[in-house]
Design a protein around this motif. Structure first.
Motif, PDB file in Angstrom:
ATOM      1  N   LYS A   1       0.821  -1.227   0.000  1.00  0.00           N
ATOM      2  CA  LYS A   1       0.000   0.000   0.000  1.00  0.00           C
ATOM      3  C   LYS A   1       0.849   1.267   0.000  1.00  0.00           C
ATOM      4  O   LYS A   1       0.313   2.372   0.134  1.00  0.00           O
ATOM      5  CB  LYS A   1      -0.911  -0.008   1.233  1.00  0.00           C
ATOM      6  CG  LYS A   1      -1.934  -1.113   1.181  1.00  0.00           C
ATOM      7  CD  LYS A   1      -2.851  -1.035   2.390  1.00  0.00           C
ATOM      8  CE  LYS A   1      -3.791  -2.222   2.405  1.00  0.00           C
ATOM      9  NZ  LYS A   1      -3.954  -2.775   3.757  1.00  0.00           N
ATOM     10  N   GLY A   2       2.161   1.090  -0.090  1.00  0.00           N
ATOM     11  CA  GLY A   2       3.039   2.263  -0.118  1.00  0.00           C
ATOM     12  C   GLY A   2       3.385   2.780   1.268  1.00  0.00           C
ATOM     13  O   GLY A   2       3.922   3.868   1.418  1.00  0.00           O
ATOM     14  N   LYS A   3       3.051   1.950   2.288  1.00  0.00           N
ATOM     15  CA  LYS A   3       3.391   2.363   3.663  1.00  0.00           C
ATOM     16  C   LYS A   3       4.755   1.800   4.071  1.00  0.00           C
ATOM     17  O   LYS A   3       5.113   0.686   3.690  1.00  0.00           O
ATOM     18  CB  LYS A   3       2.336   1.828   4.643  1.00  0.00           C
ATOM     19  CG  LYS A   3       1.305   2.884   5.027  1.00  0.00           C
ATOM     20  CD  LYS A   3       0.347   2.362   6.098  1.00  0.00           C
ATOM     21  CE  LYS A   3       1.027   2.112   7.429  1.00  0.00           C
ATOM     22  NZ  LYS A   3       0.205   1.341   8.375  1.00  0.00           N
ATOM     23  N   LEU A   4       5.482   2.586   4.855  1.00  0.00           N
ATOM     24  CA  LEU A   4       6.811   2.167   5.281  1.00  0.00           C
ATOM     25  C   LEU A   4       6.747   0.906   6.153  1.00  0.00           C
ATOM     26  O   LEU A   4       5.945   0.834   7.087  1.00  0.00           O
ATOM     27  CB  LEU A   4       7.454   3.310   6.086  1.00  0.00           C
ATOM     28  CG  LEU A   4       8.894   3.108   6.504  1.00  0.00           C
ATOM     29  CD1 LEU A   4       9.830   3.242   5.303  1.00  0.00           C
ATOM     30  CD2 LEU A   4       9.272   4.123   7.576  1.00  0.00           C
ATOM     31  N   VAL A   5       7.590  -0.083   5.821  1.00  0.00           N
ATOM     32  CA  VAL A   5       7.720  -1.263   6.689  1.00  0.00           C
ATOM     33  C   VAL A   5       8.755  -0.912   7.744  1.00  0.00           C
ATOM     34  O   VAL A   5       9.933  -0.728   7.437  1.00  0.00           O
ATOM     35  CB  VAL A   5       8.197  -2.490   5.875  1.00  0.00           C
ATOM     36  CG1 VAL A   5       8.383  -3.702   6.773  1.00  0.00           C
ATOM     37  CG2 VAL A   5       7.234  -2.788   4.738  1.00  0.00           C
ATOM     38  N   LYS A   6       8.332  -0.794   9.002  1.00  0.00           N
ATOM     39  CA  LYS A   6       9.258  -0.291  10.025  1.00  0.00           C
ATOM     40  C   LYS A   6      10.154  -1.380  10.611  1.00  0.00           C
ATOM     41  O   LYS A   6      11.257  -1.101  11.028  1.00  0.00           O
ATOM     42  CB  LYS A   6       8.469   0.376  11.154  1.00  0.00           C
ATOM     43  CG  LYS A   6       7.810   1.668  10.687  1.00  0.00           C
ATOM     44  CD  LYS A   6       7.177   2.388  11.838  1.00  0.00           C
ATOM     45  CE  LYS A   6       6.131   3.361  11.334  1.00  0.00           C
ATOM     46  NZ  LYS A   6       5.155   3.687  12.349  1.00  0.00           N
TER      47      LYS A   6
END
Ligand code: GLU
Length: 269
Positions: free
Chosen positions: A181-186
């Motif tokens: 989804k384009g969210k950062l994988v922390k």
């Protein structure tokens, strides 16, 4: 285990160091980077840099080296011309902090030869004991097959194994690994196929892309080294990542550098 000093390896990509358009060194980046290196030394960390940038920088020093399509000997010549300029810049910034830098040129095949590996290990150890900051690049003159963008990611992971690093910080021009989804994988606990799938297709121009960074992380975590993939374009590029103050991707290792080393010795005998 005791109170062993921690060791950190910082991998610096060409795109952070050299401005794409002008071919000039990015002094602002160098300034912030060396500030952080000095802070890490003040915290008693042993610091090793793996820095690209010689080819990008050397292009300006030969009349026909600026073109997009360089032959392998032209790339090697650019690397040989750029490397002293790169080291001079690091040395100038290090001088401001009373730090000494040392140049190490090495190839991936040096890691496969036991004698060379041990010799390199001893040199690193001595330099770190002397309080110096080794700056590593691939020895492009001889590393013909390897002179392509992205190799320094792998090289930095091998260096982690060599110096038994606790942390690898891969500084790049993106903020880390993104999910579907384009969210950062922390945080990545297990670097498996589902993680590699996220990186596939993602390309970072001039950076070797996310896949090579994950491949490097895979080598580093196997030698007990936690790996960070973080943006280098900010005020505290290293501290922000190490202290967790800036969001980025952390890939955890579930072993210590010492136990990884014991395993390696046991299995290679
Ligand atoms: N050794 C090359 C250089 O200094 C770069 C290799 C890489 O970025 O992976 O330009």
């Amino acid at each position: 285990m005791g109170d062993r000093e921690k060791t950190v390896v910082l991998k610096i990509g060409s795109s952070l160091l050299v401005d794409d358009l002008t071919g000039n060194l990015r002094m602002d980046f160098l300034y912030h980077l060396m500030n952080d290196v000095a802070s890490m030394r003040a915290r008693n960390y042993r610091v090793v840099l793996v820095s690209s940038g010689s080819v990008a920088l050397g292009r300006r020093y030969g009349p026909t080296l600026a073109s997009e399509d360089l032959t392998l000997p032209q790339k090697q010549a650019a690397a040989a011309l750029g490397q002293p300029a790169l080291m001079a810049a690091y040395r100038n910034f290090a001088f401001e902090h009373d730090l000494r830098v040392a140049q190490i040129l090495i190839t991936l095949s040096d890691f496969e030869d036991r004698k060379r590996f041990v010799n390199a290990e001893d040199t690193f150890e001595e330099l770190l004991n002397q309080g110096a900051v080794p700056i590593v690049n691939e020895n492009d003159t001889v590393a013909t097959k390897h002179l392509r963008v992205g190799d320094n990611d792998r090289l930095s992971a091998k260096v982690c194994h060599l110096v038994e690093a606790d942390e690898l910080v891969i500084l790049t021009n993106v903020g880390g690994l993104l999910d579907k989804k384009g969210k950062l994988v922390k945080r990545v606990e297990t670097l498996d196929e589902s993680i590699f799938a996220l990186a596939r297709g993602a390309s970072g121009a001039g950076t070797g892309g996310m896949i090579t960074k994950l491949l490097a992380a895979e080598i580093a975590v196997a030698s007990g080294c936690r790996t960070h993939i973080a943006s280098g374009s900010c005020v505290n590029p290293v501290l922000g990542a190490i202290d967790g103050e800036r969001e980025h991707t952390v890939i955890e290792s579930n072993i210590t550098p010492e136990s990884a080393r014991h395993l390696w010795i046991a299995t290679s005998l």
